[in-house]
Scaffold this motif. Structure first.
Motif, PDB file in Angstrom:
ATOM      1  N   UNK A 135       0.883  -1.172   0.000  1.00  0.00           N
ATOM      2  CA  UNK A 135       0.000   0.000   0.000  1.00  0.00           C
ATOM      3  C   UNK A 135       0.917   1.217   0.000  1.00  0.00           C
ATOM      4  N   UNK A 136       0.616   2.241   0.807  1.00  0.00           N
ATOM      5  CA  UNK A 136       1.520   3.379   0.941  1.00  0.00           C
ATOM      6  C   UNK A 136       2.857   2.918   1.505  1.00  0.00           C
ATOM      7  N   UNK A 137       2.789   1.933   2.380  1.00  0.00           N
ATOM      8  CA  UNK A 137       3.967   1.259   2.918  1.00  0.00           C
ATOM      9  C   UNK A 137       3.767  -0.240   2.696  1.00  0.00           C
ATOM     10  N   UNK A 138       4.814  -1.001   2.967  1.00  0.00           N
ATOM     11  CA  UNK A 138       4.709  -2.465   2.858  1.00  0.00           C
ATOM     12  C   UNK A 138       4.425  -3.000   4.256  1.00  0.00           C
ATOM     13  N   UNK A 139       3.334  -3.739   4.388  1.00  0.00           N
ATOM     14  CA  UNK A 139       2.991  -4.407   5.645  1.00  0.00           C
ATOM     15  C   UNK A 139       3.433  -5.858   5.526  1.00  0.00           C
ATOM     16  N   UNK A 140       4.341  -6.269   6.400  1.00  0.00           N
ATOM     17  CA  UNK A 140       4.926  -7.605   6.318  1.00  0.00           C
ATOM     18  C   UNK A 140       4.665  -8.405   7.581  1.00  0.00           C
ATOM     19  N   UNK A 141       4.530  -9.704   7.397  1.00  0.00           N
ATOM     20  CA  UNK A 141       4.597 -10.639   8.514  1.00  0.00           C
ATOM     21  C   UNK A 141       5.821 -11.495   8.240  1.00  0.00           C
ATOM     22  N   UNK A 142       6.709 -11.509   9.217  1.00  0.00           N
ATOM     23  CA  UNK A 142       7.994 -12.189   9.076  1.00  0.00           C
ATOM     24  C   UNK A 142       8.072 -13.310  10.101  1.00  0.00           C
ATOM     25  N   UNK A 143       8.608 -14.435   9.672  1.00  0.00           N
ATOM     26  CA  UNK A 143       8.822 -15.548  10.593  1.00  0.00           C
ATOM     27  C   UNK A 143      10.317 -15.803  10.677  1.00  0.00           C
ATOM     28  N   UNK A 144      10.824 -15.931  11.916  1.00  0.00           N
ATOM     29  CA  UNK A 144      12.241 -16.195  12.109  1.00  0.00           C
ATOM     30  C   UNK A 144      12.456 -16.867  13.454  1.00  0.00           C
TER      31      UNK A 144
END
Length: 190
Positions: free
Chosen positions: A164-173
């Motif tokens: 979107x205007x920014x990138x919304x991420x879900x990260x797994x680590x």
């Protein structure tokens, strides 16, 4: 603690009874139930489908075992003892039995189920359990490439992204790497 990477199956015959050992990685009790249902669908005419599982949850380690109609303590518990002894978590072991007409007795059943569990564990690819966490971040587009480089170093991955205007991420680590990520991207956690 250890876990298994993928489903594995072994089979043996003991005094005309057929024993099929299956080991399956499972993250939660819903996956255990789905795998047990699948086994009942795969082997609808089996005499018994005995199982044991051990899962790591937020409340600690939970476990269950079931004799599935075999005499109490002769089937599920011997399977569970191998899970516990090997320190395996997030795993289901089921042993499917087709009765061959010769009774094995209590000691024979314990040995048969125990040996089948041991063999399927030996056949499985066992790895060290690594606890994973999910972190949600909001990033500017220019930050994505450095993030991807950092994730490679931390054995992390992007499991969901919305642009979107920014990138919304879900990260797994791995949980032990979460602080490193959060130090590199302060103020971006959503």
């Amino acid at each position: 603690m250890n876990c298994v990477k993928s489903r594995q199956l072994i089979e043996e015959t003991i005094k005309k009874s057929r024993f099929i050992g299956v080991i399956v990685p499972c993250a939660n009790e819903n996956e255990v139930l789905l795998n047990l249902k699948q086994l009942h669908d795969e082997y609808p005419d089996a005499s018994h489908i005995v199982y044991a599982y051990r899962l790591k949850t937020d409340q600690g380690i939970i476990y269950r075992f079931h004799d599935a109609g075999e005499p109490s303590g002769t089937a599920g518990k011997p399977i569970f003892q191998h899970l516990d002894g090997k320190g395996l978590i997030n795993v289901l072991i089921a042993v499917v039995r087709y009765f061959g007409g010769i009774k094995l007795g209590a000691g024979g059943l314990v040995r048969a189920y125990s040996n089948t569990a041991k063999q399927v564990i030996d056949a499985a690819e066992i790895c060290v359990y690594v606890e994973l966490v999910n972190i949600r971040l909001n990033l500017d587009y220019k930050q994505i490439q450095p993030l991807e480089y950092l994730l490679k170093k931390l054995d992390g991955q992007i499991i969901k992204q919305d642009f979107a205007g920014q990138i919304n991420l879900t990260i797994q680590l791995p949980a032990n790497e979460a602080n490193t990520l959060l130090q590199s991207y302060p103020g971006t956690v959503c």
